[in-house]
Enzyme design. Sequence first.
Site, mmCIF file in Angstrom:
data_model
loop_
_atom_site.group_PDB
_atom_site.id
_atom_site.type_symbol
_atom_site.label_atom_id
_atom_site.label_comp_id
_atom_site.label_asym_id
_atom_site.label_seq_id
_atom_site.Cartn_x
_atom_site.Cartn_y
_atom_site.Cartn_z
ATOM 1 N N ASP A 1 -6.891 -13.660 -17.774
ATOM 2 C CA ASP A 1 -6.148 -13.010 -18.026
ATOM 3 C C ASP A 1 -4.898 -13.980 -16.935
ATOM 4 O OD1 ASP A 1 -6.561 -11.272 -19.430
ATOM 5 O OD2 ASP A 1 -6.643 -9.901 -17.358
ATOM 6 N N TYR B 1 -17.154 -13.650 -8.744
ATOM 7 C CA TYR B 1 -15.793 -13.293 -8.798
ATOM 8 C C TYR B 1 -15.091 -13.031 -7.222
ATOM 9 C CZ TYR B 1 -14.965 -14.022 -14.112
ATOM 10 O OH TYR B 1 -14.271 -13.634 -14.956
#
Length: 258
Positions: free
Chosen positions: A52, A110
């Site tokens: 994103d 992540y």
Amino acid sequence: MRHLLLTIRYRGTRYHGYQVQQNALSVAQVVQDAVEQVFGARLPVKGCSRTDAGVHANQFALTLYTERQIPCPNVVRAMNVHLPEDIAVLDCREVSDTFHPRYSCTGKRYLYQIWNSPVRNPFLTDLALHWPHPLDAAELDAAAQGFLGTHDFSAFCSAGSSVEDHVRTIYQASVSRQGELVTFSVTGNGFLYNMVRIMVGTLLQAAREHLGAAEIAAIVERGDRAKAGVTAPAHGLYLDRVFYGDMEDRPDGTVDRP
């Protein structure tokens, strides 16, 4: 025809995500600009993920096909000459035609960084979430174990996702502290839209309400987005590692080397 795998790192602050956008600057667009300079043609590139706007990557994989016989070390040097300072090529290697940066991936890790201090850190603007309220990293680490296992993670998927199968496996989840920097690390075989950011929002909710692993697991099992936390801002999130099972360690900790 050569099939090249490039590993890059980027700071996502000024980009509208990885994927090419018609009216906004993207990482892929800037990489393709450099590819055109190096290889003499605007070659299509395939990426391992769609990050994103504002999300960063410590390791991101992309591939391209070329007939040019530029040695891989020279590709790295030439690409970095033509890339801006917030994107860097770390590695280049030749891979088989069957390799796909997204579909050959066996897992991802992540990180989410939180600057946990009453006072913001100007040097971490756009690189970590500023959270002024006290966080007990050990308590949050224990709570994060509620994410582990194979589950339907519908409660951790934002609206607008086109993915129908919400079952994912989380191999590792932890929270650690170094000084005032708190880091959430999570490894899984795949992630839903905004899944990690919702996990972080849920952990921050857990900190306020003193929820443990059992309560986190119950939120997962209910599958109700309204029961999970808010979606944490994008700028604290990093794609840290992409796993390919036939090339390196697997995300579940086992090893599979050629």
